[in-house]
Write a protein that holds these residues in place. Structure first.
Motif, PDB file in Angstrom:
ATOM      1  N   GLY A  60       0.790  -1.223   0.000  1.00 41.28           N
ATOM      2  CA  GLY A  60       0.000   0.000   0.000  1.00 41.28           C
ATOM      3  C   GLY A  60       0.825   1.276   0.000  1.00 41.28           C
ATOM      4  N   ASP A  61       2.112   1.189  -0.356  1.00 38.08           N
ATOM      5  CA  ASP A  61       2.991   2.360  -0.371  1.00 38.08           C
ATOM      6  C   ASP A  61       2.915   3.037  -1.743  1.00 38.08           C
ATOM      7  N   ILE A  62       1.875   3.825  -1.948  1.00 37.32           N
ATOM      8  CA  ILE A  62       1.616   4.457  -3.240  1.00 37.32           C
ATOM      9  C   ILE A  62       2.697   5.481  -3.593  1.00 37.32           C
ATOM     10  N   ASP A  63       3.226   6.204  -2.611  1.00 40.44           N
ATOM     11  CA  ASP A  63       4.286   7.173  -2.898  1.00 40.44           C
ATOM     12  C   ASP A  63       5.532   6.479  -3.453  1.00 40.44           C
ATOM     13  N   ALA A  64       5.918   5.374  -2.837  1.00 44.13           N
ATOM     14  CA  ALA A  64       7.079   4.622  -3.320  1.00 44.13           C
ATOM     15  C   ALA A  64       6.801   4.052  -4.712  1.00 44.13           C
ATOM     16  N   TYR A  65       5.583   3.556  -4.923  1.00 45.67           N
ATOM     17  CA  TYR A  65       5.196   3.053  -6.246  1.00 45.67           C
ATOM     18  C   TYR A  65       5.335   4.174  -7.285  1.00 45.67           C
ATOM     19  N   GLY A  66       4.869   5.355  -6.951  1.00 46.59           N
ATOM     20  CA  GLY A  66       4.962   6.489  -7.863  1.00 46.59           C
ATOM     21  C   GLY A  66       6.386   6.859  -8.226  1.00 46.59           C
ATOM     22  N   SER A  67       7.336   6.587  -7.321  1.00 47.39           N
ATOM     23  CA  SER A  67       8.736   6.916  -7.600  1.00 47.39           C
ATOM     24  C   SER A  67       9.329   6.053  -8.716  1.00 47.39           C
ATOM     25  N   LEU A  68       8.659   4.966  -9.075  1.00 50.97           N
ATOM     26  CA  LEU A  68       9.136   4.063 -10.119  1.00 50.97           C
ATOM     27  C   LEU A  68       8.563   4.403 -11.494  1.00 50.97           C
ATOM     28  N   LEU A  69       7.566   5.294 -11.521  1.00 50.61           N
ATOM     29  CA  LEU A  69       6.819   5.569 -12.746  1.00 50.61           C
ATOM     30  C   LEU A  69       7.359   6.789 -13.488  1.00 50.61           C
ATOM     31  N   ASP A  70       7.445   6.664 -14.796  1.00 49.87           N
ATOM     32  CA  ASP A  70       7.740   7.817 -15.642  1.00 49.87           C
ATOM     33  C   ASP A  70       6.546   8.767 -15.596  1.00 49.87           C
ATOM     34  N   GLU A  71       6.776  10.046 -15.783  1.00 46.67           N
ATOM     35  CA  GLU A  71       5.699  11.041 -15.758  1.00 46.67           C
ATOM     36  C   GLU A  71       4.608  10.728 -16.785  1.00 46.67           C
ATOM     37  N   ASN A  72       4.980  10.108 -17.912  1.00 50.03           N
ATOM     38  CA  ASN A  72       4.039   9.809 -18.993  1.00 50.03           C
ATOM     39  C   ASN A  72       3.590   8.353 -19.005  1.00 50.03           C
ATOM     40  N   VAL A  73       3.618   7.697 -17.874  1.00 51.09           N
ATOM     41  CA  VAL A  73       3.257   6.280 -17.784  1.00 51.09           C
ATOM     42  C   VAL A  73       1.840   6.046 -18.323  1.00 51.09           C
ATOM     43  N   GLN A  74       1.659   4.882 -18.941  1.00 51.76           N
ATOM     44  CA  GLN A  74       0.343   4.463 -19.430  1.00 51.76           C
ATOM     45  C   GLN A  74       0.079   3.043 -18.948  1.00 51.76           C
ATOM     46  N   VAL A  75      -1.127   2.816 -18.422  1.00 49.36           N
ATOM     47  CA  VAL A  75      -1.492   1.501 -17.898  1.00 49.36           C
ATOM     48  C   VAL A  75      -2.804   1.064 -18.517  1.00 49.36           C
ATOM     49  N   ARG A  76      -2.837  -0.180 -18.967  1.00 47.05           N
ATOM     50  CA  ARG A  76      -4.066  -0.776 -19.505  1.00 47.05           C
ATOM     51  C   ARG A  76      -4.295  -2.100 -18.788  1.00 47.05           C
ATOM     52  N   ARG A  77      -5.413  -2.158 -18.069  1.00 49.81           N
ATOM     53  CA  ARG A  77      -5.804  -3.356 -17.330  1.00 49.81           C
ATOM     54  C   ARG A  77      -7.295  -3.589 -17.565  1.00 49.81           C
ATOM     55  N   PRO A  78      -7.728  -4.851 -17.548  1.00 47.71           N
ATOM     56  CA  PRO A  78      -9.157  -5.109 -17.738  1.00 47.71           C
ATOM     57  C   PRO A  78     -10.010  -4.717 -16.532  1.00 47.71           C
ATOM     58  N   ASP A  79      -9.381  -4.504 -15.367  1.00 44.84           N
ATOM     59  CA  ASP A  79     -10.129  -4.203 -14.148  1.00 44.84           C
ATOM     60  C   ASP A  79     -10.027  -2.746 -13.721  1.00 44.84           C
ATOM     61  N   LEU A  80      -9.382  -1.902 -14.535  1.00 38.49           N
ATOM     62  CA  LEU A  80      -9.254  -0.469 -14.238  1.00 38.49           C
ATOM     63  C   LEU A  80      -9.459   0.329 -15.515  1.00 38.49           C
ATOM     64  N   ALA A  81      -9.867   1.572 -15.354  1.00 41.68           N
ATOM     65  CA  ALA A  81      -9.890   2.469 -16.508  1.00 41.68           C
ATOM     66  C   ALA A  81      -8.456   2.672 -16.975  1.00 41.68           C
ATOM     67  N   GLN A  82      -8.261   2.861 -18.270  1.00 42.35           N
ATOM     68  CA  GLN A  82      -6.920   3.091 -18.784  1.00 42.35           C
ATOM     69  C   GLN A  82      -6.342   4.330 -18.125  1.00 42.35           C
ATOM     70  N   GLY A  83      -5.123   4.217 -17.613  1.00 36.21           N
ATOM     71  CA  GLY A  83      -4.476   5.333 -16.934  1.00 36.21           C
ATOM     72  C   GLY A  83      -3.394   5.952 -17.791  1.00 36.21           C
ATOM     73  N   ARG A  84      -3.382   7.283 -17.840  1.00 36.83           N
ATOM     74  CA  ARG A  84      -2.352   8.026 -18.588  1.00 36.83           C
ATOM     75  C   ARG A  84      -1.792   9.100 -17.679  1.00 36.83           C
ATOM     76  N   GLY A  85      -0.490   9.053 -17.478  1.00 40.66           N
ATOM     77  CA  GLY A  85       0.174  10.015 -16.613  1.00 40.66           C
ATOM     78  C   GLY A  85       0.271   9.512 -15.186  1.00 40.66           C
ATOM     79  N   ARG A  86       1.347   9.914 -14.512  1.00 37.77           N
ATOM     80  CA  ARG A  86       1.629   9.420 -13.157  1.00 37.77           C
ATOM     81  C   ARG A  86       0.478   9.686 -12.190  1.00 37.77           C
TER      82      ARG A  86
END
Length: 155
Positions: free
Chosen positions: A33-59
């Motif tokens: 549940g350490d979202i801040d630490a997770y965010g430190s691994l992401l590029d500012e322009n990250v894109q995520v596509r999952r069947p269980d979440l809305a498509q995410g664009r940007g950190r």
């Protein structure tokens, strides 16, 4: 060509190794549940596509959606990590919290995540795939129906 439609240079082995470490850490941070630490691994322009979440664009958007799913007792068990250049594939099993949080998949699900790395080894994006067993009688699940639509109004 990368998974985001752009041309990419080939990452060196050091960057690939850093990227693999970041991928492994991403599961740990989400599971704790350490979202801040997770965010430190992401590029500012990250894109995520999952069947269980809305498509995410940007950190910021990716962190907002992942905060809904992160934290114990949900966890990822990694079976295998395969990496080459700017790509990392992970197979594993996801165990959701019981009862599942809003938007969270139910039960235990086998998954494959395919990550794209930046030239610095940051997570530029990933796409998740779940294994869905056929229903009895050999009929495949309708891909247009979301599993959450089968829950009762109280669930």
């Amino acid at each position: 060509m990368d998974s985001h439609g752009g041309t990419r240079s080939t990452c060196g082995t050091t960057v690939t190794a850093v990227g693999v470490d970041h991928v492994r850490l991403s599961y740990h941070y989400l599971d704790t549940g350490d979202i801040d630490a997770y965010g430190s691994l992401l590029d500012e322009n990250v894109q995520v596509r999952r069947p269980d979440l809305a498509q995410g664009r940007g950190r910021a958007e990716v962190l907002r959606t992942h905060a809904l799913l992160a934290g114990p007792p949900a966890r990822h068990q990694i079976y295998k990590v395969i990496a080459a250049g700017d790509a990392v594939a992970v197979t594993g099993r996801y165990t959701a919290s019981d009862p599942p949080r809003r938007g969270q998949p139910e039960g235990d699900l086998d998954f494959v995540d395919v990550f794209t790395l930046t030239d610095e080894g940051m997570l530029l994006g990933y796409r998740r795939f779940y294994f869905l067993a056929p229903v009895p009688g050999g009929r495949l699940p309708d891909p247009t129906e979301h599993p959450a639509s089968h829950r009762s109004p109280a669930g």
